[in-house]
Design a protein around this motif. Structure first.
Motif, PDB file in Angstrom:
ATOM      1  N   ILE A 227      17.276   6.035  32.333  1.00  0.00           N
ATOM      2  CA  ILE A 227      17.908   4.929  33.066  1.00  0.00           C
ATOM      3  C   ILE A 227      17.789   3.649  32.244  1.00  0.00           C
ATOM      4  O   ILE A 227      18.747   2.897  32.054  1.00  0.00           O
ATOM      5  N   ALA A 228      16.572   3.417  31.707  1.00  0.00           N
ATOM      6  CA  ALA A 228      16.323   2.171  30.968  1.00  0.00           C
ATOM      7  C   ALA A 228      17.259   2.054  29.763  1.00  0.00           C
ATOM      8  O   ALA A 228      17.756   0.961  29.459  1.00  0.00           O
ATOM      9  N   SER A 229      17.527   3.172  29.087  1.00  0.00           N
ATOM     10  CA  SER A 229      18.328   3.065  27.860  1.00  0.00           C
ATOM     11  C   SER A 229      19.768   2.655  28.147  1.00  0.00           C
ATOM     12  O   SER A 229      20.462   2.153  27.271  1.00  0.00           O
ATOM     13  N   THR A 230      20.226   2.842  29.357  1.00  0.00           N
ATOM     14  CA  THR A 230      21.588   2.417  29.706  1.00  0.00           C
ATOM     15  C   THR A 230      21.603   1.084  30.443  1.00  0.00           C
ATOM     16  O   THR A 230      22.486   0.258  30.228  1.00  0.00           O
ATOM     17  N   PHE A 231      20.630   0.872  31.305  1.00  0.00           N
ATOM     18  CA  PHE A 231      20.712  -0.271  32.227  1.00  0.00           C
ATOM     19  C   PHE A 231      19.718  -1.392  31.917  1.00  0.00           C
ATOM     20  O   PHE A 231      19.803  -2.460  32.509  1.00  0.00           O
ATOM     21  N   GLU A 232      18.726  -1.142  31.047  1.00  0.00           N
ATOM     22  CA  GLU A 232      17.718  -2.179  30.765  1.00  0.00           C
ATOM     23  C   GLU A 232      17.707  -2.428  29.260  1.00  0.00           C
ATOM     24  O   GLU A 232      16.933  -1.822  28.518  1.00  0.00           O
ATOM     25  N   LEU A 233      18.572  -3.314  28.827  1.00  0.00           N
ATOM     26  CA  LEU A 233      18.739  -3.555  27.387  1.00  0.00           C
ATOM     27  C   LEU A 233      17.968  -4.815  26.977  1.00  0.00           C
ATOM     28  O   LEU A 233      17.621  -5.645  27.817  1.00  0.00           O
ATOM     29  N   GLY A 234      17.721  -4.925  25.678  1.00  0.00           N
ATOM     30  CA  GLY A 234      17.057  -6.133  25.166  1.00  0.00           C
ATOM     31  C   GLY A 234      15.716  -6.382  25.824  1.00  0.00           C
ATOM     32  O   GLY A 234      15.362  -7.513  26.147  1.00  0.00           O
ATOM     33  N   VAL A 235      14.960  -5.309  26.021  1.00  0.00           N
ATOM     34  CA  VAL A 235      13.656  -5.427  26.703  1.00  0.00           C
ATOM     35  C   VAL A 235      12.776  -4.283  26.201  1.00  0.00           C
ATOM     36  O   VAL A 235      13.284  -3.309  25.642  1.00  0.00           O
ATOM     37  N   ALA A 236      11.470  -4.417  26.370  1.00  0.00           N
ATOM     38  CA  ALA A 236      10.560  -3.357  25.920  1.00  0.00           C
ATOM     39  C   ALA A 236      10.965  -2.021  26.539  1.00  0.00           C
ATOM     40  O   ALA A 236      11.386  -1.969  27.697  1.00  0.00           O
ATOM     41  N   SER A 237      10.813  -0.943  25.768  1.00  0.00           N
ATOM     42  CA  SER A 237      11.183   0.384  26.278  1.00  0.00           C
ATOM     43  C   SER A 237      10.216   0.802  27.383  1.00  0.00           C
ATOM     44  O   SER A 237       9.118   0.229  27.525  1.00  0.00           O
ATOM     45  N   THR A 238      10.605   1.813  28.134  1.00  0.00           N
ATOM     46  CA  THR A 238       9.716   2.336  29.179  1.00  0.00           C
ATOM     47  C   THR A 238       8.362   2.715  28.570  1.00  0.00           C
ATOM     48  O   THR A 238       7.309   2.401  29.127  1.00  0.00           O
TER      49      THR A 238
END
Ligand code: SF4
Length: 380
Positions: A227-238
């Motif tokens: 989910i993070a790789s599509t919807f949470e960009l420009g931020v620390a990875s999970t």
């Protein structure tokens, strides 16, 4: 006399570092920024770590009156995230006043405004404060805010949370300011005031060796990597966020997770089950809070500009607003999603307290969770 006497100086000896995922091209210094020598020092030191940024002094302009030179909402949004504003915030400590959903009201405060990250669903981007003032802000009157917290806490008879993360990310700019080095010892000395801080960052280096006495509770906003790789960009990875959580838990901080917004993409059951297994096996959590999309039309328009109209969030949203003016997935979908995650958590860790964020009472009722109302992330 408040315990603030120990903190007369704003970040003495702190050497600012650039914050990951934030690279301002413009820095605007607004009203109140140079009231004290310490404030001037911290502004100059932070400007020094961004030598390519254009620096503009507007010392007669309030921080929320900075105008950016574009009218397209998406361009404005991204220009705001490249603009750092220094200022002072005179009403930074507030008590929330939601009354159309099940959330408890709580104290929150704002040493920062907004956030440099690029979550595609960001609901904060659609709130009036950010819509009209979309810049990233550092407020320099932190000591004044803590003094106000001390005053409010002196009226309390039991431990009570003061929340940082409602109108900003609580740690995104920490490498620049070093504010945790003042806040954490301040709350450690308070009898009743507790800090709860929510972040998507991994900027925990300053926190690891502080004497927190368990009075600072750190909470990570997390989603599965898919989910993070599509919807949470420009931020620390999970993975980076979970590692930061682990380090802080090892340093004795009470640690929480907020899984929000849960986004039911294809295969979501397996994705969230796998993620929860990994998370609960790798970190000791005090509480986990689940939440789904609860946004405003302005923010959702930005989401559609970023992801297209046919994106997995927009496609599943209800057409009508809830009583609190927010837009959510239909109740049946929300309940199905919660039920799956709650069953998974209960199987893995039956004792772990589960809260729901920004939900309606009928959702708690449908899940037989009425007892969990008011025991979520923003409160003790
Ligand atoms: S971390 Fe929070 S405030 Fe920042 S962009 Fe993501 S959702 Fe918005």
């Amino acid at each position: 006399m408040t315990n603030l006497v120990l903190f007369e100086n704003l970040c003495p000896d702190y050497q600012p570092r650039p914050a990951p995922y934030f690279n301002p091209d413009t820095i605007i210094i607004t009203k109140g920024s140079f009231q004290t020598k310490d404030q001037r020092n911290i502004v100059e030191a932070i400007c020094g770590i961004y030598p390519k940024a254009q620096i503009i002094e507007k010392l007669d302009l309030p921080h929320n009156r900075v105008e950016l030179d574009c009218s397209d909402p998406l361009e404005l949004h991204y220009q705001g995230k490249k603009t750092l504003v220094f200022g002072t915030h005179k009403s930074a400590l507030r008590y929330s006043d939601e009354d159309s959903n099940s959330c408890p009201n709580y104290w929150h405060f704002s040493p920062y405004g907004f956030c440099p990250y690029d979550c595609q669903y960001c609901y904060l981007a659609g709130t009036p404060g950010v819509k009209y003032s979309p810049t990233v802000k550092i407020f320099l009157n932190l000591l004044e805010m803590l003094d106000q917290i001390s005053g409010a806490a002196s009226q309390l008879t039991e431990p009570t949370a003061f929340y940082l993360g409602k109108l900003q990310d609580g740690l995104a700019l920490e490498p620049m300011t070093g504010y945790s080095r003042i806040m954490t010892p301040f709350f450690a000395r308070e009898k009743h005031a507790r800090l709860i801080l929510l972040t998507k960052s991994a900027n925990v280096g300053n926190l690891l060796y502080l004497d927190h006495r368990g009075h600072t509770i750190l909470s990570w906003s997390l989603n599965p990597p898919e989910i993070a790789s599509t919807f949470e960009l420009g931020v620390a990875s999970t993975e980076e966020r979970v590692r930061a959580l682990q380090k802080c838990a090892e340093a004795g901080y009470p640690a929480r997770a907020v899984i929000m917004p849960i986004i039911p993409i294809e295969g979501w059951q397996n994705i969230y089950t796998r993620f929860l297994k990994n998370l609960l096996q790798s970190v000791p959590l005090d509480r986990i809070t689940l939440g789904q999309i609860c946004s405003y039309s302005g923010a959702l328009k930005l989401t559609e500009r970023k992801l297209g109209r046919d994106n997995p969030i927009s496609k599943q949203l209800e057409k009508v607003k809830s009583n609190d003016g927010r837009i959510r997935f239909p109740p049946e979908l929300r309940i199905k999603v919660y039920r799956h995650l709650i069953d998974t958590i209960n199987e893995l860790q039956p004792q772990l307290h589960i809260g729901l964020c920004m939900e309606e009472s009928r959702t708690f009722e449908a899940l037989n969770m009425e007892g969990a109302i008011g025991h979520c992330n923003c409160v003790l």
